[in-house]
Design an enzyme around this catalytic site. Sequence first.
Site, mmCIF file in Angstrom:
data_model
loop_
_atom_site.group_PDB
_atom_site.id
_atom_site.type_symbol
_atom_site.label_atom_id
_atom_site.label_comp_id
_atom_site.label_asym_id
_atom_site.label_seq_id
_atom_site.Cartn_x
_atom_site.Cartn_y
_atom_site.Cartn_z
ATOM 1 N N ARG A 59 -7.480 77.987 23.837
ATOM 2 C CA ARG A 59 -6.420 77.780 24.843
ATOM 3 C C ARG A 59 -7.019 77.737 26.248
ATOM 4 N NH1 ARG A 59 -3.767 81.760 27.084
ATOM 5 N NH2 ARG A 59 -3.629 83.078 25.250
ATOM 6 N N ASP A 184 3.004 59.949 38.580
ATOM 7 C CA ASP A 184 2.920 59.737 37.138
ATOM 8 C C ASP A 184 2.404 58.305 36.941
ATOM 9 O OD1 ASP A 184 3.459 59.093 34.483
ATOM 10 O OD2 ASP A 184 5.209 60.401 34.374
ATOM 11 N N LYS A 209 0.951 57.590 25.571
ATOM 12 C CA LYS A 209 1.184 56.164 25.807
ATOM 13 C C LYS A 209 -0.134 55.377 25.856
ATOM 14 C CE LYS A 209 5.448 57.589 26.068
ATOM 15 N NZ LYS A 209 5.442 58.989 26.326
HETATM 16 N N1 LCS Z 1 6.126 60.285 31.970
HETATM 17 C C1 LCS Z 1 6.546 59.066 31.586
HETATM 18 C C2 LCS Z 1 6.488 57.940 32.549
HETATM 19 C C3 LCS Z 1 7.032 58.875 30.293
HETATM 20 O O1 LCS Z 1 7.420 57.657 29.950
HETATM 21 C C4 LCS Z 1 7.083 59.991 29.414
HETATM 22 C C5 LCS Z 1 7.593 59.848 28.025
HETATM 23 C C6 LCS Z 1 6.656 61.243 29.866
HETATM 24 C C7 LCS Z 1 6.173 61.343 31.145
HETATM 25 C C8 LCS Z 1 6.668 62.445 28.974
HETATM 26 O O2 LCS Z 1 5.614 62.358 28.086
HETATM 27 P P1 LCS Z 1 5.571 63.050 26.631
HETATM 28 O O3 LCS Z 1 5.899 64.486 26.841
HETATM 29 O O4 LCS Z 1 6.578 62.364 25.795
HETATM 30 O O5 LCS Z 1 4.160 62.834 26.196
HETATM 31 N N2 LCS Z 1 8.305 58.664 27.805
HETATM 32 C C9 LCS Z 1 8.924 58.313 26.731
HETATM 33 C C10 LCS Z 1 9.691 57.141 26.617
HETATM 34 O O6 LCS Z 1 9.921 56.341 27.534
HETATM 35 N N3 LCS Z 1 10.138 57.024 25.385
HETATM 36 O O7 LCS Z 1 9.801 58.128 24.624
HETATM 37 C C11 LCS Z 1 8.977 59.008 25.432
#
Ligand code: LCS
Length: 402
Positions: A59, A184, A209
Amino acid sequence: MSRNKNLQFDSKCVHSGISDYEFGPVVPPIYQTSTFKFESAEQGAALFKGEAEGYIYTRMKNPTVEAMENAIAELEGGHKSLGCASGMAAINTIFISLLQSGDHVVCSKSVYGPTLTLLQSIMSKFGVESTFVDTDVDGEIEKAMKPNTKIVYIETPANPMITITNLEAASKIAHKQGALLVVDNTFMSPALQQPFKFGVDVVLHSMTKFLNGHADVVAGIVVVKDEEMYLKMRKTLNQLGGVIDPLNSFLVHRGLKTLSIRMQRHCENAQLVAEYLENHPEVKWVRYPGLRSHPNYQVGLKQHSAPGGMISFELKGGFKAGEVVMNSVKLCALAVSLGGVETLIQHPASMTHLSMGAEARKDAGITEGLVRLSVGIENVKDIIEDIEQALVKISMLEKAEA
Ligand code: LCS
């Protein structure tokens, strides 16, 4: 890290974060262990005091995780990075590290739904107030700034409206008031946009992503500019516990090797799909950074090297037409998430941005008929043919109902 300093970006994708390991493997071994043996009681104590280099507990630090963190810090042009269990864990780590009761955040209206919900419903419980504005419109951030604003939080291009915020202008406004600009960078990845070049203070990604790129990992990352910020965030992450594990780190690190060529193909395909959609009679409008019709096309040209793989569009037939398209696609998968090699299609109002509530969606321009496409790396002919046969079903339905 320094041995890659003079390499081109695509070479860095292949080589970043790789060091010399026992037995000479060319990729980092997966140190799938929760804990590490100390050589002696004295060495254990020295590690805990920070007087010796080494590993204690996964961790806190793990060599496989560290390799991936080094790679991403290098690709983003940052100082160091912190691997998190998800994009949301990365966002939480940032907010909890940098904010306290009485602080204020200025955030884009168009952001991933749970990011907005986190600020509105959770951070507010701890006395952090937020204002949501169209950060892509000149003057809007400045108007929202308050003496207690500590963070300006931006997605560019934003999820799901693909709005583009001028990073250089936003960082000047934030810094004038002593606030930090947090970006982001999920939709672009460092292959197309490196926010630190524009004065941004903290960069984050949902590595779920494009960075991983294969739809088989949930993970996030925070990238920082200096050691002070790194130590602050590391301390928070260690207490919060939302760290990435070694296997997922390995998978993301593997994904990074093809980031540059994947992004190139995502962009080529998305440009053609966006142009196709823009000329289709069933489509009201298309938002894609590579189209001249994008309201901030010129800003985009200054801060990203190519327009990315994400498209949003509105069908003339609204929600019903969207439903027909989503139920008719065969190659494109009807699924949330984005940035993988396969093309995905989804409906923000009923899926990714449902948690925001109808009012916040309306405010952000997220209409009931909005459809979001994450364009994959398949042959673009197949993608367009699939969308075409789905769009034809709209007029077939209209005729049948007439
Ligand atoms: N930032 C952006 C721009 C995102 O599109 C997402 C998730 C997150 C942060 C959060 O990330 P995660 O915790 O899911 O790794 N976006 C998603 C979407 O547009 N569809 O499903 C998840």
